[in-house]
Design a protein around this motif. Structure first.
Motif, short mmCIF file in Angstrom:
data_model
loop_
_atom_site.label_atom_id
_atom_site.label_comp_id
_atom_site.label_asym_id
_atom_site.label_seq_id
_atom_site.Cartn_x
_atom_site.Cartn_y
_atom_site.Cartn_z
N ASN A 84 0.47 -1.04 -0.05
CA ASN A 84 -0.47 0.06 0.02
C ASN A 84 1.03 1.01 -0.20
N ARG A 85 1.85 1.27 -0.05
CA ARG A 85 3.16 2.31 0.60
C ARG A 85 3.93 2.12 -0.84
N ILE A 86 3.90 1.65 -2.14
CA ILE A 86 4.68 1.93 -3.12
C ILE A 86 4.30 3.41 -3.85
N VAL A 87 5.30 3.46 -4.10
CA VAL A 87 5.61 4.59 -4.65
C VAL A 87 4.87 4.54 -5.92
N LYS A 88 3.34 5.77 -6.38
CA LYS A 88 2.72 5.39 -7.31
C LYS A 88 3.03 6.99 -8.04
N PHE A 89 3.55 8.11 -8.07
CA PHE A 89 3.65 9.09 -8.08
C PHE A 89 4.77 10.07 -7.19
N ARG A 90 5.28 10.65 -8.99
CA ARG A 90 7.03 11.47 -8.21
C ARG A 90 6.88 12.94 -8.59
N ASN A 114 9.57 17.19 -5.43
CA ASN A 114 10.66 16.03 -4.99
C ASN A 114 9.77 15.35 -4.19
N ASN A 115 8.65 15.46 -3.85
CA ASN A 115 8.02 14.49 -2.43
C ASN A 115 6.93 13.61 -4.19
N SER A 116 7.63 11.63 -2.99
CA SER A 116 6.57 11.14 -3.52
C SER A 116 5.45 11.02 -3.14
N TYR A 117 4.49 10.25 -3.82
CA TYR A 117 3.30 10.02 -2.77
C TYR A 117 2.71 7.84 -3.82
N SER A 118 2.02 7.56 -2.71
CA SER A 118 1.31 6.31 -2.71
C SER A 118 0.00 6.49 -2.92
N SER A 119 -0.79 7.69 -2.62
CA SER A 119 -1.88 7.57 -2.86
C SER A 119 -2.19 8.61 -3.08
N PHE A 120 -3.45 8.66 -3.87
CA PHE A 120 -3.88 10.41 -4.16
C PHE A 120 -4.48 11.08 -2.80
N SER A 121 -5.03 9.77 -1.67
CA SER A 121 -5.55 10.85 -0.96
C SER A 121 -4.69 11.93 0.32
N ARG A 122 -3.36 11.22 -0.01
CA ARG A 122 -2.12 11.75 0.56
C ARG A 122 -1.93 13.32 0.09
N ARG A 181 12.84 -3.08 -6.59
CA ARG A 181 11.93 -3.87 -7.71
C ARG A 181 10.74 -2.44 -7.38
N GLY A 182 11.50 -2.25 -6.25
CA GLY A 182 10.18 -0.41 -5.98
C GLY A 182 10.32 0.57 -5.16
N ILE A 183 10.03 1.30 -4.79
CA ILE A 183 10.00 2.19 -4.08
C ILE A 183 9.05 2.17 -2.64
N VAL A 184 8.77 2.42 -1.70
CA VAL A 184 7.96 2.99 -1.03
C VAL A 184 7.88 4.03 0.39
N LYS A 185 7.11 4.50 -0.05
CA LYS A 185 6.91 5.71 1.04
C LYS A 185 6.17 5.48 2.05
N ILE A 186 7.70 5.30 3.10
CA ILE A 186 6.85 5.37 4.66
C ILE A 186 6.58 6.96 5.44
N LEU A 187 5.34 6.54 6.21
CA LEU A 187 4.85 7.90 6.89
C LEU A 187 5.91 8.22 7.71
N SER A 188 6.86 7.54 8.16
CA SER A 188 7.48 7.91 9.81
C SER A 188 8.84 8.79 9.01
N PRO A 189 9.09 10.10 8.95
CA PRO A 189 10.58 9.99 8.59
C PRO A 189 11.54 9.82 8.80
N GLU A 190 11.77 8.61 9.76
CA GLU A 190 12.91 8.01 10.07
C GLU A 190 13.12 7.09 9.64
N LEU A 191 12.32 6.10 9.29
CA LEU A 191 11.85 5.23 8.92
C LEU A 191 11.83 5.34 7.26
#
Lengths: 471, 228
Positions: free
Chosen positions: A132-138, A166-174, A248-258
């Motif tokens: 669900n966190r796979i980056v879909k938009f950059r 330069n932000n990436s997004y995994s969903s339209f809602s965000r 294989r993919g880039i994931v966008k994790i909400l917690s910036p630390e992670l």
């Protein structure tokens, strides 16, 4: 009793201005206390959601030594026996095995220490759900320019799109949240974003030999999908661990630390990489009802019934976050306490004036035969009415604010945003949904009213009727 | 039969270094149905005497017996209840409860006595009609003239069916016409319901109506005149 109510109600409206000022002071105290506390609790919930519920789980089962020395040497055999023991506990929603260890990652250009997390790609969908966190938009600078040129947007949204360059997004809602889009703007902007900013990124298959890299880490390493990531580290019992993995993919994790350090690979891949055999470092558990965490922790410990394992809740394995929340919460409570304390003096002042103005009237009531206890009831009801009007109106006014900002969280910007990110949290402030804190405001005001009643009741009890009649 | 017996009553105020004897060794008896006025110059002790008869103030010496009960020996809460059931008060400044209507003011005392709603309704309307305010039952005190307010106060004093009514300067704030009306009403109620009325007053019109005039000077009873 009915007449007592009637008298109390009419008495508070004898001096409308004073009543309205007193009610207003309670109203604003309740309103600000609810909104402030809701912001605080909402922020904590969000922190817990992104760092605990969506990553570590509320409870972890670990080898006893792992808690004190989190090394692969303190991993444990992942057996059917432990899985069946965990499943017996009612409140367990999901339990997923993980291998977690650190390694040095490199793409040739940059290198960085990363957290390698071995997951079961299917089971993990129930916990951190990386799919669900796979980056879909950059939003690269070029893409941002194209979007701004192509779509006529209000100035505010243009600024927000630029701010999210330069932000990436995994969903339209965000995207909608970050750019403060209403449904009309979503209809205009989303097709353009889909066309211009779509990003190809895959999730892991069960037997995948590739990895997922978190967005900020990928940007730091200048790595992209299809590139190769080199990982070097220490395996089980000092075995060397070194290998190359296709991204294989880039994931966008909400917690910036992670988001700055996470590399996902399959559990099997991680066990092979770290020479672990069938061992895992943790069994991460989410609960149906997180409020029952401590009870579930005990149930799990009893269900496993093995000295090799320990069951820890998130407050134990992430004490920093717990202390952060507690420290901030205490600060908030002190501030609200001061607010109420000031209001309490206002209420006491009002009561004393009410008593002083009506001294003779109260004396007459006692003279003609009204028991002092009954007279006290009139005064207590007056105070309760003031408290109730102020509290109920304060709660009523704060409720829509809570609902609105719960549905539309505030996205922080500027220094505040940086501060949150530095602390490892997503800079978003949702308001907590209605909970105990909402009811507590009413309870606090009622306690204040009872305290404020003490002086007038004491005066009534000690009233000298002759002196009161001469007033 | 005596309703009130006052025996060797003395009241000394110690408010400053100088002790003031407001009432000095007074003994009096009041019978059922009396219409009595206590008169005297300002500071003579008539209000103090009235307050002690009403149980609002404590005597320094002597006792007051109302219907066989020594009221000086009653505890504060018992005394309040005693006043509620036995004594009606009419004050100089009317002292109605401003947030209640005329009818509610009259009913109030009966509600404290635990009377039923029906009884309260009937008696309050009857009393207000008797004092000529049958048309103003729902008016609040602020909407009534001074004379009307004092008539409501009289109705309130009688609502509890007291053994006697104490009226402290009841006509002091009223014009001649209102005074005349009020005194007529009280005299009529005194005769019809045989209720004892005791006034403290400066007002000659009250004195003229009274069937007993007690003159007080410097805390002493200097004369006690009964008229036919």
């Amino acid at each position: 009793m009915k007449k007592t109510f009637i008298m109390a109600w009419r008495n508070i409206w004898r001096n409308k201005r004073r009543t309205l000022i007193t009610v207003a002071s309670i109203f604003f105290a309740v309103f600000f206390a609810v909104v402030m506390r809701s912001f605080q609790l909402g922020t904590y919930d969000h922190m817990i959601h992104q760092a605990i519920e969506s990553f570590t789980g509320y409870i972890q089962i670990q080898d006893k030594e792992f808690f004190y020395e989190p090394s692969l040497d303190n991993s444990f055999e992942y057996t059917d026996e432990i899985v069946s023991s965990v499943k017996k506990v009612e409140n367990v929603q999901v339990a997923v095995p993980r291998v977690e260890s650190f390694a040095l990652a490199s793409t040739g250009l940059q290198s960085k220490g990363v957290l390698v997390t071995g997951i079961d790609p299917v089971k993990e969908k129930n916990l951190s759900n990386p799919e669900n966190r796979i980056v879909k938009f950059r939003f690269t600078p070029e893409i941002v320019d194209q979007i701004i040129k192509e779509v006529e947007l209000p100035e505010k949204q243009v600024e927000l799109i630029k701010a999210n360059e330069n932000n990436s997004y995994s969903s339209f809602s965000r995207i909608s949240l970050d750019m403060a889009l209403d449904s009309d703007l979503e209809k205009i902007l989303f097709p353009v974003i889909e066309q211009k900013a779509s990003f190809e990124s895959d999730y892991l298959n069960t037997n995948d030999d590739g990895v997922l890299v978190s967005d900020r880490l990928a940007r730091y390493l200048k790595a992209d999908v299809g590139d190769t990531l080199v990982l070097i580290g220490a395996g089980y019992h000092g075995m060397s661990a070194a290998n190359i993995f296709p991204i294989r993919g880039i994931v966008k994790i909400l917690s910036p630390e992670l988001d700055n350090k996470l590399v996902y690979m399959t559990l099997e891949n991680a066990q092979q990489f770290f020479s672990l055999g069938n061992r895992v470092t943790t069994l991460n558990i989410n609960l149906e009802d997180p409020d029952e965490m401590v009870e579930s922790q005990e149930d799990l410990q009893n269900a496993i019934n093995n000295d090799q394992f320990t069951v820890k809740n998130w407050e134990e394995f992430n004490p920093t976050m717990k202390q952060q929340i507690e420290g901030d919460s205490v600060g908030g409570v002190i501030f609200i306490g001061i607010l109420y304390f000031i209001v309490l003096f206002g209420i006491v002042g009002t009561v004393l004036m009410m008593i002083a103005e009506r001294k003779r009237e109260l004396g007459v009531m006692v003279a003609i035969g009204m028991a002092k206890v009954k007279l006290s009831f009139v005064l207590v009801f007056e105070m309760l009415f003031l408290g109730l009007i102020g509290t109920l109106s304060g709660l009523a006014a704060s409720a829509p604010v809570v609902v609105f900002f719960n549905r539309n969280p505030i996205k922080m910007t500027g220094e505040m945003s940086k501060m949150y990110e530095d602390m490892g949290f997503d800079p978003v402030m949702p308001l907590a949904w209605f909970n105990d804190y909402f009811v507590w405001q009413a309870v606090i005001v009622m306690i204040m009213v009872i305290i404020a009643c003490y002086l007038p009741l004491r005066r009534v009890r000690k009233m000298n009727v002759i002196k009161a009649l001469r007033a | 039969m005596n309703v009130i017996e006052i025996n060797n009553l003395t009241k000394i105020y110690n408010e400053s270094e100088v002790k003031v004897k407001a009432v000095d060794n007074v003994s009096l008896q009041f019978e059922q149905g009396e219409f009595a006025a206590i008169v005297g110059p300002s500071g003579s002790g008539k209000t103090t005497l009235l307050n002690m008869i009403g149980g609002l103030d404590k005597s320094t010496e002597g006792d007051i017996v109302v219907d066989g009960v020594k009221i000086g020996e009653l505890k504060s809460s018992k005394l309040i209840d005693f006043r509620l059931r036995n004594i009606g008060f009419v004050f100089q400044a009317y002292n109605l409860i401003p947030v209640l209507t005329a009818k509610e003011n009259v009913e109030f005392i009966m509600e404290l006595q635990g009377k039923s709603r029906v009884e309260r309704d009937e008696r309050s309307i009857a009393l207000l009609s008797a004092v000529g305010l049958g048309e103003r039952v729902n008016a609040r005190p602020a909407k009534l003239s001074g004379g009307q307010q004092q008539r409501v106060a009289v109705a309130r004093a009688l609502a509890s069916k007291p053994k006697f009514v104490l009226a402290d300067e009841p006509t002091a704030n009223l014009d001649s016409k209102s005074t005349e009306t009020l005194l007529d009403i009280m005299e009529q109620l005194n005769k019809e319901e045989n209720i004892t009325f005791i006034f403290s007053t400066h007002d000659q019109r009250v004195v003229n109506k009274a069937r007993r005039v007690i003159t007080v000077e410097d805390g002493h009873v200097v004369s006690d005149e009964r008229r036919a």
